[in-house]
Each structure stands twice: as structure tokens, then as C-alpha cells.
Design a protein around this motif. Structure first.
Motif, short mmCIF file in Angstrom:
data_model
loop_
_atom_site.label_atom_id
_atom_site.label_comp_id
_atom_site.label_asym_id
_atom_site.label_seq_id
_atom_site.Cartn_x
_atom_site.Cartn_y
_atom_site.Cartn_z
N LYS A 143 0.74 7.80 4.78
CA LYS A 143 1.43 7.93 3.50
C LYS A 143 1.52 9.38 3.08
O LYS A 143 2.57 9.86 2.66
CB LYS A 143 0.71 7.10 2.44
CG LYS A 143 1.40 7.11 1.10
CD LYS A 143 0.68 6.22 0.11
CE LYS A 143 1.41 6.27 -1.23
NZ LYS A 143 0.72 5.46 -2.23
N VAL A 144 0.42 10.12 3.22
CA VAL A 144 0.42 11.55 2.88
C VAL A 144 1.41 12.30 3.75
O VAL A 144 2.17 13.15 3.27
CB VAL A 144 -1.01 12.13 3.02
CG1 VAL A 144 -0.99 13.64 2.97
CG2 VAL A 144 -1.92 11.57 1.95
N SER A 146 4.13 11.14 5.27
CA SER A 146 5.51 10.81 4.95
C SER A 146 5.92 11.44 3.63
O SER A 146 7.06 11.90 3.49
CB SER A 146 5.73 9.30 4.92
OG SER A 146 5.16 8.72 3.79
N GLU A 147 5.02 11.48 2.65
CA GLU A 147 5.34 12.14 1.39
C GLU A 147 5.56 13.62 1.60
O GLU A 147 6.46 14.23 1.01
CB GLU A 147 4.22 11.91 0.37
CG GLU A 147 4.17 10.48 -0.15
CD GLU A 147 2.93 10.20 -0.99
OE1 GLU A 147 2.02 11.06 -1.05
OE2 GLU A 147 2.88 9.11 -1.58
N SER A 148 4.77 14.23 2.46
CA SER A 148 4.92 15.65 2.77
C SER A 148 6.28 15.91 3.43
O SER A 148 6.95 16.90 3.12
CB SER A 148 3.80 16.11 3.69
OG SER A 148 4.00 17.43 4.11
N GLU A 150 8.97 14.10 3.03
CA GLU A 150 10.01 13.89 2.03
C GLU A 150 10.20 15.13 1.16
O GLU A 150 11.30 15.45 0.74
CB GLU A 150 9.68 12.69 1.13
CG GLU A 150 9.89 11.36 1.78
CD GLU A 150 9.47 10.20 0.88
OE1 GLU A 150 9.08 10.46 -0.28
OE2 GLU A 150 9.52 9.06 1.34
N ARG A 151 9.11 15.83 0.88
CA ARG A 151 9.17 17.04 0.05
C ARG A 151 9.58 18.25 0.87
O ARG A 151 9.69 19.35 0.35
CB ARG A 151 7.81 17.31 -0.59
CG ARG A 151 7.43 16.33 -1.67
CD ARG A 151 6.20 16.79 -2.42
NE ARG A 151 5.08 17.08 -1.54
CZ ARG A 151 4.09 16.25 -1.24
NH1 ARG A 151 4.09 15.04 -1.75
NH2 ARG A 151 3.12 16.60 -0.43
#
Length: 163
Positions: A143-144, A146-148, A150-151
Motif C-alpha cells: 500500500k505504501v 502504491s501510494e508513493s 501515485e504521488r
């Protein structure tokens, strides 16, 4: 004791293509067939048969593994012909003089396929358990990452040096 007449193999739906339509050349009628591709690291008689395909007559939703799995019944006493395209150095299929793709083929018994898939799943589970992290930790890491991504952060998911 009588031997079972069918051998069942279970595969994730990603390895099974169902109901592929084609037109019969002789009769002109529409027909369909199924294709199963063996997962990577499936080893039969010391040979990696990952990527080899065969066409089973039936593919059923799995009764025990869930909605994304398929059960493939095979006759226990009939060989299965596995085949895959021969590829050149760039990974493109080699076409013979007759215009057809060249194929590598081998014949194996259904019980060999079943046993090879079981062994491959066991090896995969052992490798995954060596990770040392539980499922929740691995999911949080994913999750971390994929969020990274995305940003627009660094695309370095699942780095092993931080453990």
C-alpha cells in the motif's frame, strides 16, 4: 480398490482461457475450445514446462478454491500433449516454411501435471514464508509503495534491504 478415472487440476483463472471461438473449416459452424497455460516453475521430469499449453475439453468453476479458480478434469489414463511456440532470440515466434509457428511438444500423464503443480505451489509458499513478514506487513508495504507511485515518488516497491 479401483483407480480414479479422472485427475483434477486446479489453476487460477489467469492461466485458463475459456470459450475461444473459431469457425470449423469443414462445416463452417462456430465452435469453441479452451486453453490452459502452465504457470512458470512447473517442473516435470526435470524440465521446466512453464508456458506450455494444452486444450482440455472441459473447464469448470472450482468447487473448493473460490470464484477465481478453475478445475480442469483430465482422463487419468490418457496422455496430455503440451506444446509451446519456439521463440527466437528476441522472443518472437519462429515461423516454418509452411507459414505456421514451430512448436515444441511433449506428452505427459495428467498425474504428472497435478504433481508438478502441487510441487510448484509448495516451493512458492516456502519462498513467500521466508520473507519473515506476515501478510498484514506485506500488504501495508504494498500500500505504501502504491501510494508513493501515485504521488510520483520513487518507484522502489518491496525493497529487500530494509528488513
Amino acid at each position: 480398490m479401483t483407480e480414479k478415472k479422472n485427475v483434477y487440476i486446479s489453476l487460477h483463472e489467469a492461466f485458463v482461457r475459456e470459450g475461444i471461438q473459431y469457425t470449423d473449416r469443414k462445416t463452417g459452424e462456430q465452435r469453441s475450445f479452451n486453453v490452459v497455460r502452465l504457470p512458470p516453475d512447473t517442473v516435470i521430469d526435470g524440465r521446466d514446462v512453464g508456458g506450455y499449453e494444452f486444450s482440455p475439453l472441459y473447464v469448470n468453476p472450482s468447487r473448493f478454491r473460490g470464484e477465481h479458480w478453475r478445475d480442469v478434469p483430465l482422463l487419468a489414463d490418457r496422455e496430455v500433449r503440451l506444446s509451446r511456440s519456439v521463440l527466437d532470440a528476441e522472443g518472437r515466434p519462429i515461423v516454418g516454411e509452411d507459414g505456421r509457428r514451430e512448436k515444441e511438444t511433449m506428452a505427459v500423464m495428467p498425474s504428472q501435471i497435478r504433481d508438478a503443480l502441487s510441487e510448484a505451489r509448495r516451493r512458492y509458499a516456502e519462498e513467500a514464508s521466508r520473507d519473515g513478514r506476515g501478510l498484514a506487513e506485506r500488504a501495508a508495504g504494498a500500500k505504501v509503495a502504491s501510494e508513493s507511485m501515485e504521488r510520483g515518488g520513487p518507484a522502489r516497491p518491496f525493497a529487500r534491504d530494509g528488513r
